[in-house]
Design a protein around this motif. Structure first.
Motif, PDB file in Angstrom:
ATOM      1  N   ASN A 196       0.852  -1.179   0.000  1.00 18.56           N
ATOM      2  CA  ASN A 196       0.000   0.000   0.000  1.00 18.56           C
ATOM      3  C   ASN A 196       0.894   1.237   0.000  1.00 18.56           C
ATOM      4  O   ASN A 196       1.686   1.428   0.924  1.00 18.56           O
ATOM      5  CB  ASN A 196      -0.909   0.012   1.228  1.00 18.56           C
ATOM      6  N   ASN A 197       0.757   2.076  -1.013  1.00 13.21           N
ATOM      7  CA  ASN A 197       1.693   3.174  -1.224  1.00 13.21           C
ATOM      8  C   ASN A 197       0.989   4.519  -1.261  1.00 13.21           C
ATOM      9  O   ASN A 197      -0.061   4.659  -1.897  1.00 13.21           O
ATOM     10  CB  ASN A 197       2.444   2.985  -2.548  1.00 13.21           C
ATOM     11  N   VAL A 198       1.576   5.493  -0.584  1.00 19.15           N
ATOM     12  CA  VAL A 198       1.126   6.879  -0.670  1.00 19.15           C
ATOM     13  C   VAL A 198       2.342   7.737  -0.995  1.00 19.15           C
ATOM     14  O   VAL A 198       3.356   7.692  -0.285  1.00 19.15           O
ATOM     15  CB  VAL A 198       0.479   7.357   0.642  1.00 19.15           C
ATOM     16  N   ILE A 199       2.263   8.494  -2.074  1.00 19.13           N
ATOM     17  CA  ILE A 199       3.345   9.399  -2.466  1.00 19.13           C
ATOM     18  C   ILE A 199       2.900  10.838  -2.204  1.00 19.13           C
ATOM     19  O   ILE A 199       1.822  11.244  -2.636  1.00 19.13           O
ATOM     20  CB  ILE A 199       3.721   9.227  -3.945  1.00 19.13           C
ATOM     21  N   THR A 200       3.739  11.578  -1.507  1.00 23.41           N
ATOM     22  CA  THR A 200       3.454  12.971  -1.181  1.00 23.41           C
ATOM     23  C   THR A 200       4.573  13.847  -1.716  1.00 23.41           C
ATOM     24  O   THR A 200       5.756  13.575  -1.463  1.00 23.41           O
ATOM     25  CB  THR A 200       3.350  13.163   0.342  1.00 23.41           C
ATOM     26  N   ARG A 201       4.208  14.879  -2.430  1.00 24.67           N
ATOM     27  CA  ARG A 201       5.206  15.805  -2.954  1.00 24.67           C
ATOM     28  C   ARG A 201       5.311  17.012  -2.020  1.00 24.67           C
ATOM     29  O   ARG A 201       4.300  17.541  -1.558  1.00 24.67           O
ATOM     30  CB  ARG A 201       4.826  16.266  -4.360  1.00 24.67           C
ATOM     31  N   TYR A 202       6.546  17.448  -1.757  1.00 27.21           N
ATOM     32  CA  TYR A 202       6.734  18.602  -0.881  1.00 27.21           C
ATOM     33  C   TYR A 202       7.848  19.488  -1.412  1.00 27.21           C
ATOM     34  O   TYR A 202       8.629  19.087  -2.294  1.00 27.21           O
ATOM     35  CB  TYR A 202       7.033  18.154   0.558  1.00 27.21           C
ATOM     36  N   LEU A 203       7.929  20.692  -0.863  1.00 28.48           N
ATOM     37  CA  LEU A 203       8.930  21.678  -1.283  1.00 28.48           C
ATOM     38  C   LEU A 203       9.796  22.042  -0.092  1.00 28.48           C
ATOM     39  O   LEU A 203       9.296  22.311   0.998  1.00 28.48           O
ATOM     40  CB  LEU A 203       8.247  22.926  -1.826  1.00 28.48           C
ATOM     41  N   GLY A 204      11.107  22.027  -0.304  1.00 31.30           N
ATOM     42  CA  GLY A 204      12.036  22.400   0.747  1.00 31.30           C
ATOM     43  C   GLY A 204      13.194  23.195   0.196  1.00 31.30           C
ATOM     44  O   GLY A 204      13.360  23.345  -1.019  1.00 31.30           O
TER      45      GLY A 204
END
Length: 816
Positions: free
Chosen positions: A439-447
């Motif tokens: 079960n996969n969840v991909i989250t995009r973020y900015l740093g």
């Protein structure tokens, strides 16, 4: 007397039989630790306990002291010195990428099962993409490790296509023994190990137990510390009449580690580049992402990224060996394992740009530079990011992967003499049933672009003074995806083998038939974008529990493997051998595609043909092996994680065939009684012969596989002082199948030196210093697998994974 002898030989069938190990241990332990390899008894993959010099295939055995010295972090630390194996440990303590000579693989023990005491870590590969070594850790309870390539070892038990790696546990004896070890390292690593063994009663029952507890803020300081423990043990009962034994093994683990992926490097030098603070960026992982959360259509989602690769659960197994009389013996094994496993990791970019950007580049690359005035602030504050600071857009991939596994085998051996040959005829069966979720969840973020980077919010104010949110609490949209898969596999195998020998010849022949039944269930997910121009954070609604639409399919296959091997004793100190095997690898079930009608695609076997011819020679001070080998792989279904057009890492199967040939040289020389030099050299010429999606790849070299590998060690003992110096050379190779980017060769050195105080009555204390990557090499093990064949040279940055930096450890070990 003959029956008793025969009963002990059956005890080594397939791998790690305790009785053969215990009977041989006293006579071979000194030889194992002084590298008298030809005197070592190998029990993996045979129904006869054999000397290394008398096995008709390439074998390697490493004793307890050597394993303990080399075990600093991962399986790679130990296995990188085994001939014919290429391992990458740049990811940290788990998910070692292991390749066997001549076979293409991104790693994960695909063609070489990882066994502990003869039982598979997991019985089916490819239910998810986790490597076998996420479930077990090495500790002081390891007696030795054996690696047997090819031959009949591929047929017994779980089976294999390229070889078997088997860790054998210490077992109790009449003598009570215990060890404790304290390890302190830089980056605040603290680890305590123990091992204890001895008799439980006076009726042939013994115990052994080992384990560790560890806390670590490294090997690269990301602000995300990890900790955990493991306990392993066994109870061993020898029957009063000497006809066999019964052993129960157990393991419990609760451990977390961080996993390191490739990061942006200088495209020319391949060295780490400076971040906004002027320091070299060693990792893009950051504790500021801990607890990162956002609203979804199903409620608020919170990433468990701070747990890293977390494994909780354990296994229990048994082994039974018995002389049945009339020259028959039986060996049975069974194992049940259950793990709650998460593989949470930072990816190597956002899947679209993947490298640091200026603030203006970030806006332009996403087509939002004309929306209005942009303001970049540190997440949760009003502090504006300095104008010249770089940004790095990245992703977090949270994988929930619970797994259960049952495996068993039953072997019956008949001993008989025909002419001047003695035969061990084994008839056996193997059965397993395994299930795993993915079960996969991909989250995009900015740093920002820094070590332990802070997250960045972006708000754009348009001409009407309206605020448009692009990044909130660091989370950007779109780029959040969900997938849910459950895969199960049942394997059934039958095999027969005859291992025969006389004064001059050792001959092995065998046949294995196996069937697999797989079930794949995939749940769809739905992402609703309210306004896709531009696709902003506030436009995103995500279902992180699936939409209930299931794709369900079943696949099955059956295949035949066979092997023949022979060794001839030409002289007292010179043997020649040859072997040939046809093996198979059932493709990873996670790579099975479905057509538009919801029907699973083809599921054909991958066929591996191996041939080897060699010589083994051994004298008082020098032993060695020379081997020529050839390996052909047909109809390989390679499964890669590759970024799609939306920056989501998706599984992409590629069909390919390969061929390889090469030479392997292994030697050990006792320069003096106190100074020992070991070395092994492997040269492999390899290429693709078929490649369905891109014929231009045909003729290219296999990715991440150097043609040249070389290992050596020099070990010296002077009274109570000892020093060991290890060298690993990794030749040039290409980062992808297109051969568009070449990776330079590199050297890794490590040092272990210590002083031992003897206190009498078996008590001793050893203080030692171990240094991994002594000269702090920046060698690159791989580029970005998620970029696939699109990664090219000549850009401003190169996304690659360096080997881990230098690490120094102080160890205090007390044996009593």
């Amino acid at each position: 007397m003959k029956k008793l002898l025969l009963a002990t030989t059956i005890s080594s069938l397939l791998a790690g039989n305790a009785l053969a190990q215990d009977n041989a241990q006293a006579d071979t332990q000194d030889a194992a630790e002084t590298k008298k390899d030809y005197e070592q008894i190998v029990v993996t993959g045979t129904s006869r306990a054999r000397l290394v010099a008398e096995t008709p295939q390439s074998t390697t055995s490493m004793g307890a002291q050597e394993v303990a010295k080399l075990s600093m972090s991962s399986q790679a630390d130990v296995l990188r010195y085994v001939p014919g194996i290429k391992v990458e440990g740049g990811g940290g303590e788990v998910a070692t990428n292991l390749q066997v000579r001549g076979l293409p693989s991104s790693g994960q023990f695909q063609f070489t099962p990882l066994l502990y005491d003869g039982s598979p870590t997991l019985s089916a590969f490819g239910l998810n993409s986790s490597a076998y070594d996420v479930y077990y850790r090495n500790d002081l309870g390891i007696e030795r490790v054996e690696f047997v390539r090819g031959g009949v070892s591929n047929l017994f038990g779980q089976g294999s296509v390229a070889g078997v790696i088997n860790y054998l546990s210490k077992k109790g004896t009449e003598l009570s023994e215990s060890t404790v070890q304290l390890e302190l390292s830089d980056n605040n690593r603290k680890r305590i190990d123990f091992a204890t063994s001895g008799p439980l009663n006076e009726k042939g029952m013994y115990y052994a137990m080992s384990g560790f507890y560890r806390y670590d803020e490294g090997p690269i300081d990301t602000g995300l510390p990890t900790e955990g423990y493991q306990l392993r043990g066994n109870i061993h009962k020898e029957f009063d009449d000497g006809s066999g034994y019964f052993t129960i093994y157990g393991q419990a683990i609760d451990d977390e580690v961080q996993f390191f992926l490739p990061l942006p490097l200088d495209s020319q030098s391949r060295e780490r580049v400076a971040g906004n603070d002027g320091r070299e960026v060693e990792s893009t992982q950051t504790f500021y992402a801990s607890g990162l959360s956002y609203d979804t259509a199903d409620g608020r989602y919170r990433t468990p990224i701070e747990e890293g690769v977390a494994t909780r659960g354990g296994s229990i197994s048994m082994e039974f060996s018995k002389d049945l009389g009339n020259d028959y013996s039986v060996l049975a094994r069974a194992k049940y394992a259950s793990y709650d496993h998460q593989f949470n990791l930072f990816l190597d970019g956002d899947g679209i740009i993947n490298v640091p950007e200026t603030q203006s580049e970030y806006l332009a690359n996403r087509g939002i530079d004309d929306l209005g005035a942009a303001e970049f602030t540190y997440a949760g504050t009003d502090v504006v990011l300095p104008e010249g600071d770089l940004l790095f857009a990245n992703r977090i991939l949270d994988r929930d992967r619970p797994a259960t596994d049952f495996s068993s085998e039953l072997n019956v051996v008949k001993y008989l003499d025909v002419g001047d040959f003695s035969h061990s005829i084994t008839v056996g069966t193997f059965f397993s049933s395994a299930e795993a979720e993915d079960n996969n969840v991909i989250t995009r973020y900015l740093g920002e672009f820094n070590n332990q980077a802070r997250l960045v919010d972006l708000t754009i104010t348009d001409a009407d003074d309206n605020s448009v949110i692009v990044s909130q609490n660091g989370v950007t949209g779109p780029g959040i995806s969900f997938s849910d898969t459950t895969i199960s596999a049942r394997r059934t195998a039958f095999y027969i083998a005859d291992q025969m020998q006389n004064d001059d010849w050792i001959i092995d022949v065998g046949l294995r038939w196996e069937e697999i039944d797989g079930t794949i269930t995939r749940e769809g997910s739905e992402t609703v974008v309210v306004n896709d121009d531009p696709m902003l954070y506030e436009d995103l609604q995500v279902n992180v529990t699936g939409n209930g639409l299931l794709t369900h399919g079943k696949v099955d296959n059956s295949e035949l493997a066979y092997s023949i091997a022979a060794l001839y004793k030409m002289a007292d100190n010179f043997n020649v051998y040859a072997n040939y095997s046809r093996g198979f690898f059932f493709p990873e079930l996670r790579g099975v595609a479905f057509n538009p009608n919801g029907e699973p695609g083809s599921y054909e076997s991958e066929i591996v043909k191996q041939a080897e011819i060699g010589a083994k020679f051994f004298f008082n001070d020098f032993i060695g092996t020379v081997a020529l080998f050839k390996t052909d792989l047909e109809d390989r279904r390679s499964v890669d994680f590759v970024n799609d057009e939306n920056g989501v890492a998706v599984e992409v199967p590629v069909f390919q065939s390969t061929e390889a040939y090469g030479v392997e040289l292994v030697g050990s020389y006792n320069i003096t009684d106190d100074l020992i030099f070991d070395a092994n050299f492997t040269y492999t010429d390899h290429e693709f012969t078929e490649y369905d999606s891109d014929p231009s790849v045909i003729g290219n070299e296999l990715r991440r596989k150097p043609k040249v590998m070389f290992n050596s060690s020099l070990r010296y003992t002077l009274d109570d002082w000892d020093i060991s110096f290890y060298h690993n050379y990794h030749g040039k190779n290409y980062t992808n199948d297109a051969n568009s980017v070449e990776l330079d060769d590199f050297h890794v050195f490590r040092l272990d030196t210590g002083y031992t105080w003897e206190f009498g009555q078996g008590e001793r204390l050893r203080a030692s210093i171990a240094v991994w990557n002594l000269f702090d090499s920046d060698g690159i093990t791989e580029g970005s697998p998620r970029l696939g064949n699109s990664q090219t040279a000549g850009e401003s940055y190169f996304v690659g994974r360096p080997i881990l930096p230098r690490r120094v450890s102080l160890r205090l070990r007390y044996d009593f």
